[in-house]
Design a protein around this motif. Structure first.
Motif, PDB file in Angstrom:
ATOM      1  N   ILE A 165      49.643  -6.521   2.960  1.00 18.22           N
ATOM      2  CA  ILE A 165      50.467  -7.152   1.920  1.00 18.22           C
ATOM      3  C   ILE A 165      49.516  -7.844   0.952  1.00 18.22           C
ATOM      4  CG2 ILE A 165      52.182  -8.950   1.438  1.00 18.22           C
ATOM      5  CD1 ILE A 165      53.575  -8.296   4.004  1.00 18.22           C
ATOM      6  N   GLY A 166      49.740  -7.702  -0.354  1.00 18.43           N
ATOM      7  CA  GLY A 166      48.864  -8.369  -1.319  1.00 18.43           C
ATOM      8  C   GLY A 166      49.447  -8.368  -2.717  1.00 18.43           C
ATOM      9  N   ARG A 167      48.759  -9.059  -3.620  1.00 20.91           N
ATOM     10  CA  ARG A 167      49.222  -9.114  -5.017  1.00 20.91           C
ATOM     11  C   ARG A 167      48.986  -7.766  -5.695  1.00 20.91           C
ATOM     12  NH1 ARG A 167      46.584 -14.164  -8.018  1.00 20.91           N
ATOM     13  NH2 ARG A 167      48.561 -14.525  -9.069  1.00 20.91           N
ATOM     14  N   THR A 168      49.901  -7.417  -6.575  1.00 20.53           N
ATOM     15  CA  THR A 168      49.815  -6.149  -7.303  1.00 20.53           C
ATOM     16  C   THR A 168      49.701  -6.427  -8.796  1.00 20.53           C
ATOM     17  OG1 THR A 168      51.091  -4.978  -5.629  1.00 20.53           O
ATOM     18  CG2 THR A 168      51.105  -4.029  -7.850  1.00 20.53           C
ATOM     19  N   MET A 169      48.675  -5.841  -9.431  1.00 20.86           N
ATOM     20  CA  MET A 169      48.616  -5.947 -10.886  1.00 20.86           C
ATOM     21  C   MET A 169      49.322  -4.731 -11.476  1.00 20.86           C
ATOM     22  SD  MET A 169      45.509  -6.457 -13.555  1.00 20.86           S
ATOM     23  CE  MET A 169      45.010  -4.784 -13.886  1.00 20.86           C
ATOM     24  N   CYS A 170      50.211  -5.008 -12.439  1.00 22.04           N
ATOM     25  CA  CYS A 170      50.984  -3.937 -13.078  1.00 22.04           C
ATOM     26  C   CYS A 170      50.535  -3.837 -14.540  1.00 22.04           C
ATOM     27  CB  CYS A 170      52.464  -4.286 -12.989  1.00 22.04           C
ATOM     28  SG  CYS A 170      53.529  -3.106 -13.830  1.00 22.04           S
ATOM     29  N   THR A 171      50.214  -2.634 -14.972  1.00 29.32           N
ATOM     30  CA  THR A 171      49.718  -2.456 -16.344  1.00 29.32           C
ATOM     31  C   THR A 171      50.634  -1.505 -17.115  1.00 29.32           C
ATOM     32  OG1 THR A 171      48.384  -0.513 -15.788  1.00 29.32           O
ATOM     33  CG2 THR A 171      47.350  -2.682 -15.464  1.00 29.32           C
ATOM     34  N   HIS A 172      50.481  -1.532 -18.431  1.00 27.82           N
ATOM     35  CA  HIS A 172      51.294  -0.636 -19.258  1.00 27.82           C
ATOM     36  C   HIS A 172      50.505   0.595 -19.661  1.00 27.82           C
ATOM     37  CE1 HIS A 172      54.164  -3.695 -18.887  1.00 27.82           C
ATOM     38  NE2 HIS A 172      53.702  -4.499 -19.821  1.00 27.82           N
ATOM     39  N   ASP A 173      49.385   0.826 -18.996  1.00 25.22           N
ATOM     40  CA  ASP A 173      48.534   1.971 -19.321  1.00 25.22           C
ATOM     41  C   ASP A 173      47.671   2.282 -18.100  1.00 25.22           C
ATOM     42  OD1 ASP A 173      46.816   3.790 -20.835  1.00 25.22           O
ATOM     43  OD2 ASP A 173      45.363   2.147 -20.789  1.00 25.22           O
ATOM     44  N   PHE A 174      47.371   3.563 -17.909  1.00 27.16           N
ATOM     45  CA  PHE A 174      46.579   3.994 -16.752  1.00 27.16           C
ATOM     46  C   PHE A 174      45.080   3.830 -17.031  1.00 27.16           C
ATOM     47  CE2 PHE A 174      44.541   7.478 -14.284  1.00 27.16           C
ATOM     48  CZ  PHE A 174      45.066   7.252 -13.018  1.00 27.16           C
ATOM     49  N   TYR A 175      44.671   3.946 -18.299  1.00 30.93           N
ATOM     50  CA  TYR A 175      43.235   3.980 -18.629  1.00 30.93           C
ATOM     51  C   TYR A 175      42.700   2.607 -19.046  1.00 30.93           C
ATOM     52  CZ  TYR A 175      43.500   8.967 -17.841  1.00 30.93           C
ATOM     53  OH  TYR A 175      43.653  10.186 -17.245  1.00 30.93           O
ATOM     54  N   GLU A 176      42.797   2.255 -20.325  1.00 24.29           N
ATOM     55  CA  GLU A 176      42.208   0.976 -20.748  1.00 24.29           C
ATOM     56  C   GLU A 176      42.879  -0.212 -20.050  1.00 24.29           C
ATOM     57  OE1 GLU A 176      42.714   2.638 -24.832  1.00 24.29           O
ATOM     58  OE2 GLU A 176      41.089   1.244 -25.309  1.00 24.29           O
ATOM     59  N   GLY A 177      44.198  -0.122 -19.864  1.00 23.75           N
ATOM     60  CA  GLY A 177      44.932  -1.217 -19.208  1.00 23.75           C
ATOM     61  C   GLY A 177      44.440  -1.461 -17.786  1.00 23.75           C
ATOM     62  N   GLN A 178      43.871  -0.428 -17.139  1.00 18.70           N
ATOM     63  CA  GLN A 178      43.360  -0.584 -15.769  1.00 18.70           C
ATOM     64  C   GLN A 178      41.835  -0.611 -15.763  1.00 18.70           C
ATOM     65  OE1 GLN A 178      45.327   2.092 -12.986  1.00 18.70           O
ATOM     66  NE2 GLN A 178      47.358   1.542 -13.770  1.00 18.70           N
ATOM     67  N   SER A 179      41.243  -0.837 -16.937  1.00 18.04           N
ATOM     68  CA  SER A 179      39.786  -0.945 -17.094  1.00 18.04           C
ATOM     69  C   SER A 179      39.044   0.293 -16.573  1.00 18.04           C
ATOM     70  CB  SER A 179      39.264  -2.213 -16.389  1.00 18.04           C
ATOM     71  OG  SER A 179      37.932  -2.453 -16.800  1.00 18.04           O
ATOM     72  N   ALA A 216      40.244   8.487 -23.040  1.00 17.04           N
ATOM     73  CA  ALA A 216      39.815   9.079 -24.313  1.00 17.04           C
ATOM     74  C   ALA A 216      39.103   8.037 -25.175  1.00 17.04           C
ATOM     75  CB  ALA A 216      41.030   9.635 -25.050  1.00 17.04           C
ATOM     76  N   PHE A 217      39.413   6.781 -24.965  1.00 19.54           N
ATOM     77  CA  PHE A 217      38.769   5.686 -25.691  1.00 19.54           C
ATOM     78  C   PHE A 217      38.291   4.656 -24.683  1.00 19.54           C
ATOM     79  CE2 PHE A 217      42.229   7.482 -28.137  1.00 19.54           C
ATOM     80  CZ  PHE A 217      41.551   7.946 -29.256  1.00 19.54           C
ATOM     81  N   CYS A 218      37.201   3.985 -25.014  1.00 20.49           N
ATOM     82  CA  CYS A 218      36.700   2.919 -24.129  1.00 20.49           C
ATOM     83  C   CYS A 218      35.783   2.025 -24.951  1.00 20.49           C
ATOM     84  CB  CYS A 218      35.961   3.534 -22.933  1.00 20.49           C
ATOM     85  SG  CYS A 218      35.399   2.295 -21.758  1.00 20.49           S
ATOM     86  N   GLU A 219      36.180   0.785 -25.142  1.00 19.86           N
ATOM     87  CA  GLU A 219      35.400  -0.111 -25.995  1.00 19.86           C
ATOM     88  C   GLU A 219      34.828  -1.285 -25.200  1.00 19.86           C
ATOM     89  OE1 GLU A 219      38.422  -0.680 -28.919  1.00 19.86           O
ATOM     90  OE2 GLU A 219      38.160   1.367 -29.658  1.00 19.86           O
TER      91      GLU A 219
END
Ligand code: R2B
Ligand code: URA
Length: 386
Positions: free
Chosen positions: A239-253, A258-261
């Motif tokens: 059991i643990g904390r879950t981070m939820c993002t609105h994107d699979f790529y940049e949002g999840q670092s 396709a882009f990475c800044e």
């Protein structure tokens, strides 16, 4: 002698008439009582309202209410009759996975399987989500991300409300990226947080930011975790904390979009900070699920299998056959939980295994009702043993 006999016959006939009148009166009273009892029982079986709260007060004015994305409406479907018995709503990303899960559940909760029948997708007309019903369990696909699952949840919550459901439990089963956990580990979310570790689902309403708390039910998470069986399951369930993002790529670092800044060092620092803050996994739907269900007074859980450890990379290189096995782990755990809730009575402190014959009525006519039988080899259910 004859006159005596005729007196006697008269008296007997009179007594028989009186007795008949008494029996008739008693039988009327009995019928009335039985009718009252039945009405009383029906009242108990069909509650006036669902247990949900905080819903849109305008719902009662929507006659009919059209659940557009599910292709259902309250005029052509009798919601209390069709969905009134729902106690569990299970959701996962894809229609195929949820159909397989529905067939698997049929076996696990003891509904009689009729080889000639197939489960019917009840949301087929909506062409967006898939929806299967197996007795008291609904299985729905939710697509990817909070906007997608939000639409599904608005419509499923309205469905529960119109159907007058009592204490339905919502569970998402799916995949995630692990943070410092072995691939194949099942992570049950204690709470959902956003990319700033804020436990809230933010939406813009009239251009203004509104935040809804994203708490999940702790007791439910514990109950599901207790269904992990170390003698059968050769993987961990945590059991643990879950981070939820609105994107699979940049949002999840990720470094492979396709882009990475940002630099690999910045990614490492961010993911390690997440780990230090107790985040065990990253996925894309828990915020909306937690926020919308808690607003409606619905208990909810998120159960995901980690398909990689994000501290070791971004790309998913595990072969498909292994991924397919891992994806079944949350399904097996949740099916055990549902089975336990349905058949374990605390007072008896004993299991009441499902009686196949008792459940026979649940098996549908082909295409006629949403509760179907299996037999389609393409829908092979997941195996417990791996
Ligand atoms: C997990 O996996 C999907 C992205 O690949 C997304 O729906 C999620 O939450
Ligand atoms: N799902 C996600 O959202 N992220 C991952 O890394 C894997 C699955």
């Amino acid at each position: 002698m004859w006159s005596n006999c005729s007196d006697c016959t008269c008296r007997l006939a009179k007594e028989v008439c009186q007795l008949k009148a008494v029996v008739n009166a008693q039988s009327k009273t009995l019928s009335k009582l039985v009718r009252q009892m039945k009405d009383g029982c029906n009242k108990d079986e069909q509650p006036k309202e669902s247990t949900l709260c905080g819903l849109n007060p305008c719902l009662k004015c929507l006659q009919p209410d059209i659940l557009y994305h599910l292709g259902l409406d309250t005029e052509t479907t009798d919601f209390p009759k069709v969905f009134g018995d729902v106690r569990f709503v299970c959701m996962g990303g894809t229609p195929g996975r949820m159909e397989n899960f529905a067939y698997y559940l049929m076996q696990e909760i003891g509904l009689k399987i009729n080889a000639a029948t197939k489960l019917r997708d009840m949301a087929e007309a909506g062409k967006r989500f898939a929806l299967f019903k197996v007795g008291p369990v609904l299985c729905a696909s939710h697509g990817m991300g909070c906007p997608s699952i939000s639409i599904l949840l608005h419509e499923l919550i309205k469905m529960m409300h119109h159907a007058k459901c009592q204490d339905p439990v919502f569970i998402r089963i799916g995949t995630c990226g692990g943070i410092g956990v072995d691939p194949g580990t099942v992570v049950i979310s204690s709470e959902a947080v956003d990319g700033r570790l804020n436990p809230a689902h933010e939406i813009l309403v009239h251009g203004v930011s509104v935040q809804h708390a994203s708490q999940l039910d702790e007791g439910l998470a514990d109950d599901i975790k207790s269904c992990h069986d170390p003698s059968k399951d050769n993987y961990e369930t945590i059991i643990g904390r879950t981070m939820c993002t609105h994107d699979f790529y940049e949002g999840q670092s990720r470094l492979d979009g396709a882009f990475c800044e940002y630099t690999p060092e910045m990614k490492k620092t961010y993911l390690e900070e997440l780990q230090n803050q107790g985040v065990k996994n990253i996925e894309m739907e828990s915020l909306a699920l937690a926020a919308l269900t808690s607003r409606a007074n619905i208990r909810a859980a998120v159960v995901c299998v980690a398909i990689l450890n994000r501290l070791n990379g971004d790309q998913i290189k595990t072969p498909h056959e292994i991924l397919a096995k891992w994806e079944k782990r949350p399904q097996v755990l949740v099916a055990r939980y549902i089975r336990k809730v349905l058949y374990f009575h605390e007072n008896d402190s004993d299991w009441e295994e499902p009686d196949e014959d008792e459940c026979e009525g649940e098996a549908p006519e082909k295409g006629a009702t949403p509760q179907g039988g299996a037999g389609d080899t393409q829908n092979a259910p997941p195996e417990e043993a791996e």
